[in-house]
Design an enzyme around this catalytic site. Structure first.
Site, PDB file in Angstrom:
ATOM      1  N   GLU A 225       0.829  -1.216   0.000  1.00  0.00           N
ATOM      2  CA  GLU A 225       0.000   0.000   0.000  1.00  0.00           C
ATOM      3  C   GLU A 225       0.859   1.260   0.000  1.00  0.00           C
ATOM      4  OE1 GLU A 225      -2.503   0.372   3.456  1.00  0.00           O
ATOM      5  OE2 GLU A 225      -3.504   2.170   2.712  1.00  0.00           O
ATOM      6  N   ASP A 258      -5.579   2.767  -1.597  1.00  0.00           N
ATOM      7  CA  ASP A 258      -6.356   3.415  -0.543  1.00  0.00           C
ATOM      8  C   ASP A 258      -6.879   4.726  -1.133  1.00  0.00           C
ATOM      9  OD1 ASP A 258      -6.857   5.361   1.609  1.00  0.00           O
ATOM     10  OD2 ASP A 258      -6.095   3.826   2.975  1.00  0.00           O
ATOM     11  N   HIS A 261      -5.133   8.044  -0.518  1.00  0.00           N
ATOM     12  CA  HIS A 261      -3.683   8.147  -0.701  1.00  0.00           C
ATOM     13  C   HIS A 261      -3.242   8.716  -2.040  1.00  0.00           C
ATOM     14  CE1 HIS A 261      -2.693   5.121   2.728  1.00  0.00           C
ATOM     15  NE2 HIS A 261      -3.494   6.090   3.098  1.00  0.00           N
ATOM     16  N   ASP A 293      -6.069  12.903   3.812  1.00  0.00           N
ATOM     17  CA  ASP A 293      -6.273  11.483   4.070  1.00  0.00           C
ATOM     18  C   ASP A 293      -6.873  11.308   5.463  1.00  0.00           C
ATOM     19  OD1 ASP A 293      -6.027   8.730   3.995  1.00  0.00           O
ATOM     20  OD2 ASP A 293      -3.918   8.745   4.587  1.00  0.00           O
ATOM     21  N   ASP A 295      -9.546   9.659   6.618  1.00  0.00           N
ATOM     22  CA  ASP A 295     -10.157   8.384   7.020  1.00  0.00           C
ATOM     23  C   ASP A 295     -11.520   8.548   7.677  1.00  0.00           C
ATOM     24  OD1 ASP A 295      -8.160   6.277   6.212  1.00  0.00           O
ATOM     25  OD2 ASP A 295      -6.854   7.548   7.430  1.00  0.00           O
ATOM     26  N   ASP A 325     -11.073   0.997   5.452  1.00  0.00           N
ATOM     27  CA  ASP A 325     -10.021   1.626   6.254  1.00  0.00           C
ATOM     28  C   ASP A 325     -10.449   3.026   6.677  1.00  0.00           C
ATOM     29  OD1 ASP A 325      -7.682   2.287   7.512  1.00  0.00           O
ATOM     30  OD2 ASP A 325      -6.513   2.580   5.684  1.00  0.00           O
TER      31      ASP A 325
HETATM   32  C1  RNT Z   1      -2.415   4.688   6.535  1.00  0.00           C
HETATM   33  C2  RNT Z   1      -2.897   3.534   5.736  1.00  0.00           C
HETATM   34  C3  RNT Z   1      -3.029   2.235   6.462  1.00  0.00           C
HETATM   35  C4  RNT Z   1      -3.636   2.395   7.841  1.00  0.00           C
HETATM   36  C5  RNT Z   1      -3.930   1.081   8.530  1.00  0.00           C
HETATM   37  C6  RNT Z   1      -4.207   1.272   9.990  1.00  0.00           C
HETATM   38  O1  RNT Z   1      -2.508   5.880   5.887  1.00  0.00           O
HETATM   39  O2  RNT Z   1      -4.094   3.863   5.127  1.00  0.00           O
HETATM   40  O3  RNT Z   1      -3.746   1.340   5.706  1.00  0.00           O
HETATM   41  O4  RNT Z   1      -4.802   3.138   7.807  1.00  0.00           O
HETATM   42  O5  RNT Z   1      -2.944   0.194   8.288  1.00  0.00           O
HETATM   43 ZN    ZN Z   2      -5.092   2.273   4.093  1.00  0.00          ZN
END
Ligand code: RNT
Ligand code: ZN
Length: 417
Positions: A225, A258, A261, A293, A295, A325
């Site tokens: 990732e 993600d 990202h 980012d 979340d 996520d």
């Molecule tokens: C961080 C990434 C990662 C985390 C997790 C907790 O920016 O998105 O995936 O969110 O591993």
């Molecule tokens: Zn992530």
């Protein structure tokens, strides 16, 4: 809502979709078979059991202090079960390495073993779930700004050992559940300011990965990732998208996308069809970036809808793993799971209900007004009635009735903590 009302509305919707050439029954069967890989870390704001009171580092942050967060393994499991009871379908659980069953002892990251995850494997089996896994580079005294790309041999080797062990654990999970465990590798490595040895850290990361991946495993899948930047690491990210895209293609590894990202104007959905021509599978982290980012909990928005549509349009449902996520510490955490998961599924449902054959025909004929018109019509089709039927058949709350269920759990369980 009464069951017979759900059925009536569904029958009408089914007829309307049939007129567009969409077989709603088939869509429901397909939706039922798509598991989300639900992340464990919304239960406790990414704390884990290694040092639950420690600080979250690695450029990621949770904001808010909503009461009732899970404080130990039993509470995490209890909360996950509650959340899952309001999410239709069968899902997977994605664990981070810091969520091991360490029995109150301190087990350092370079000492974790499959035995620390045995109780999770059993619990998952009892609850009809499969497990996915993540190595954890953040929130540790050795995290610093660089882990797998650290020029200090002893620190780099520490993280190599952690990641190797994480793969072994993922493989044990996959073997136990007789289904490959997807292991995601995300590291926070980066720098706050102008970086002049960019090549060097990337070289080190490449070497570390080559070493980590030396052992082939049958029961797990490796994913990488990337990220654009982290808090406190704004200028340079070692594991950028270019880096992992190239590494993944060359070494037959899966790339994780993600949604938070990438540059905000970038369309992540558009990456699906390109990536799949060069890698076998894709792992997703579905989340909702708000300005950065951040979340936030997933909602039905253009980026989630576009993503799901691209997966179905590319006929890639069996090649894309849909992981979640998000971590919001400012609202009821069970509610966050339920809303985020259901909204992801609602987007998936809308994608599956697309009158794709007609749309493709229009496009092939150069009939672009017709294509646009039908795409717009599809947006106001009664997909909500199909969703309600999906919930009814899966025996979970229909409509907003999960709100009071979550409130009940909050009153009886989480607020008593
Ligand atoms: C961080 C990434 C990662 C985390 C997790 C907790 O920016 O998105 O995936 O969110 O591993
Ligand atoms: Zn992530």
């Amino acid at each position: 809502m009464k069951d017979n009302k759900v059925t009536q509305a569904y029958e009408i919707a089914k007829e309307r979709y049939a007129q567009l050439g969409v077989d709603v029954e088939k869509v429901l069967t397909t939706l039922e078979q798509i598991p989300l890989s639900i992340h464990c870390w919304q239960t406790d704001d990414v704390s884990g059991f290694e040092n639950p009171d420690g600080q979250l580092t690695g450029g990621i942050q949770t904001t808010g202090n909503y009461p009732g967060k899970a404080r130990n393994i039993d509470e995490v499991r209890q909360d996950l079960k509650e959340a899952l009871s309001h999410i239709p379908g069968n899902h997977r659980l994605s664990l981070h390495a810091i969520y091991g069953d360490f029995g109150g002892k301190f087990v350092d990251r370079n000492e974790i073993e499959p035995k620390h995850f045995e109780s999770w494997m059993q619990w998952a089996k009892e609850n009809n779930m499969k497990l996915d896994f993540n190595s954890t580079s953040f929130s540790h005294p050795k995290s610093g700004e660089l882990s797998l790309s650290n020029p200090d041999d002893s620190i780099r080797e520490f993280w190599i050992e952690h990641t190797k062990r994480s793969r072994e654990i993922a493989n044990a999970m996959g073997e136990y559940q007789n289904d490959p465990c997807i292991m995601n590798l995300w590291i926070h490595d980066g720098m706050k300011d102008e970086t002049v040895n960019r090549l060097k850290y990337r070289q080190l990361l490449k070497e570390s990965l080559d070493e980590i991946y030396k052992t082939p495993y049958k029961h797990m899948v490796d994913c990488l990732e990337s990220k654009l930047f982290g808090i406190g690491a704004e200028s340079y990210t070692v594991g950028s998208h270019d880096f992992y895209l190239a590494y993944g293609v060359k070494n037959d590894k899966v790339v994780t996308l993600d949604i938070g990202h990438f540059n905000t104007a970038e369309n992540v959905a558009d990456k699906i069809s390109s990536l799949l021509l060069f890698t076998k599978e894709i792992m997703l982290h579905v989340t909702r970036p708000v300005r950065w980012d951040s979340d936030h909990v997933v909602t039905i928005n253009d980026s989630t809808l576009d993503l799901m549509k691209e997966i179905t349009r590319a006929d890639a449902l069996n090649k894309v793993h849909i992981g979640l996520d998000f971590f919001d510490a400012s609202i009821n955490r069970i509610g966050a799971y339920v809303v985020g998961s259901r909204s992801t599924q609602k987007c998936l449902l809308q994608a599956l209900l697309e009158p794709i054959e007609r749309l493709r025909k229009y496009e092939a004929n150069g009939q672009y007004f017709e294509r646009l018109a039908l795409l717009e019509e599809a947006k106001t089709m009664p997909w909500g009635a199909v969703w309600d039927m999906f919930c009814l058949r899966n025996d979970v709350a229909i409509g907003d009735s999960f709100i009071s269920e979550v409130q009940k759990y909050e009153k009886n369980v989480s607020l008593k903590r």
